[in-house]
Design an enzyme around this catalytic site. Structure first.
Site, PDB file in Angstrom:
ATOM      1  CG  ASP A   8       5.612  -1.142  -6.227  1.00 22.83           C
ATOM      2  OD1 ASP A   8       4.632  -1.693  -5.701  1.00 22.83           O
ATOM      3  OD2 ASP A   8       6.752  -1.164  -5.715  1.00 22.83           O
ATOM      4  CG  HIS A  99      -3.522  17.336  13.284  1.00 23.36           C
ATOM      5  ND1 HIS A  99      -2.966  16.848  14.441  1.00 23.36           N
ATOM      6  CD2 HIS A  99      -4.810  17.645  13.594  1.00 23.36           C
ATOM      7  CE1 HIS A  99      -3.875  16.869  15.421  1.00 23.36           C
ATOM      8  NE2 HIS A  99      -5.006  17.332  14.922  1.00 23.36           N
ATOM      9  CG  HIS A 134      -3.596  21.611  12.862  1.00 26.30           C
ATOM     10  ND1 HIS A 134      -2.677  20.955  13.653  1.00 26.30           N
ATOM     11  CD2 HIS A 134      -4.789  21.512  13.495  1.00 26.30           C
ATOM     12  CE1 HIS A 134      -3.297  20.448  14.704  1.00 26.30           C
ATOM     13  NE2 HIS A 134      -4.571  20.783  14.641  1.00 26.30           N
TER      14      HIS A 134
HETATM   15  C1  RB5 Z   1       9.256  -3.678  -4.406  1.00 26.16           C
HETATM   16  O1  RB5 Z   1       9.787  -4.954  -4.307  1.00 26.16           O
HETATM   17  C2  RB5 Z   1       9.249  -3.016  -3.038  1.00 26.16           C
HETATM   18  O2  RB5 Z   1      10.532  -2.632  -2.688  1.00 26.16           O
HETATM   19  C3  RB5 Z   1       8.313  -1.828  -3.027  1.00 26.16           C
HETATM   20  O3  RB5 Z   1       7.030  -2.243  -3.353  1.00 26.16           O
HETATM   21  C4  RB5 Z   1       8.195  -1.090  -1.720  1.00 26.16           C
HETATM   22  O4  RB5 Z   1       7.913  -1.945  -0.666  1.00 26.16           O
HETATM   23  C5  RB5 Z   1       9.294  -0.158  -1.422  1.00 26.16           C
HETATM   24  O5  RB5 Z   1       9.274   0.619  -0.443  1.00 26.16           O
END
Ligand code: RB5
Length: 147
Positions: A8, A99, A134
């Protein structure tokens, strides 16, 4: 080994750094499913794209990144067939392979630096699943998907 990678907006810079590490490996081919800028996107959408390739076999493994690595790893682990390990240290990365036979690696772009991330990726790519006891446990993890 084919790898699909995605992040992201919280980890786009880390994604570029990880791609440089992947390029060190002659036997690794990677596909980047984004995101490619700093506009906010929803990490479950990225997890879904990366994991679709792992589940279909288009990729052998996946790497997912977000700000903490937490949200995207939780999302990835909702997808059948995925064993996503959030590793912000090298020891965990090694164990996630030995594992847990982790097929997706998650890291946090706001948590670790590029140097540590590189060591994590190198360890994760070069460490094999140990099998044995495992394997029984990993099979039990996968059986939870059908309960
Ligand atoms: C985005 O702002 C943030 O929430 C995302 O990158 C992440 O850290 C979520 O777990």
């Amino acid at each position: 080994m084919k790898i699909t990678i995605g992040s992201d907006h919280g980890a786009v810079n880390l994604k570029e750094a990880v791609k440089q590490v992947l390029a060190e490996f002659k036997d690794v081919e990677f596909k980047d499913v984004g995101t490619f800028g700093t506009d906010a996107v929803d990490y479950p959408d990225i997890a879904e794209k990366v994991c679709a390739d792992v589940v279909s076999g288009a990729a052998d493994r996946g790497i997912v990144l977000c700000g903490t690595g937490i949200g995207i790893s939780i999302a990835a682990n909702k997808i059948k067939g995925i064993r996503c390990a959030l590793c912000n240290d090298v020891f965990s990365a090694e164990k996630s392979r030995e594992h847990n036979d982790a097929n997706v690696l998650a890291m946090g772009g706001r948590v670790i630096g590029f140097g540590v991330a590189g060591k994590i990726v190198r360890a994760w790519l070069t460490t094999d699943f140990e099998g044995g006891r495992h394997e029984r446990r990993v099979n039990k993890i996968m059986a939870l998907e059908n309960k």
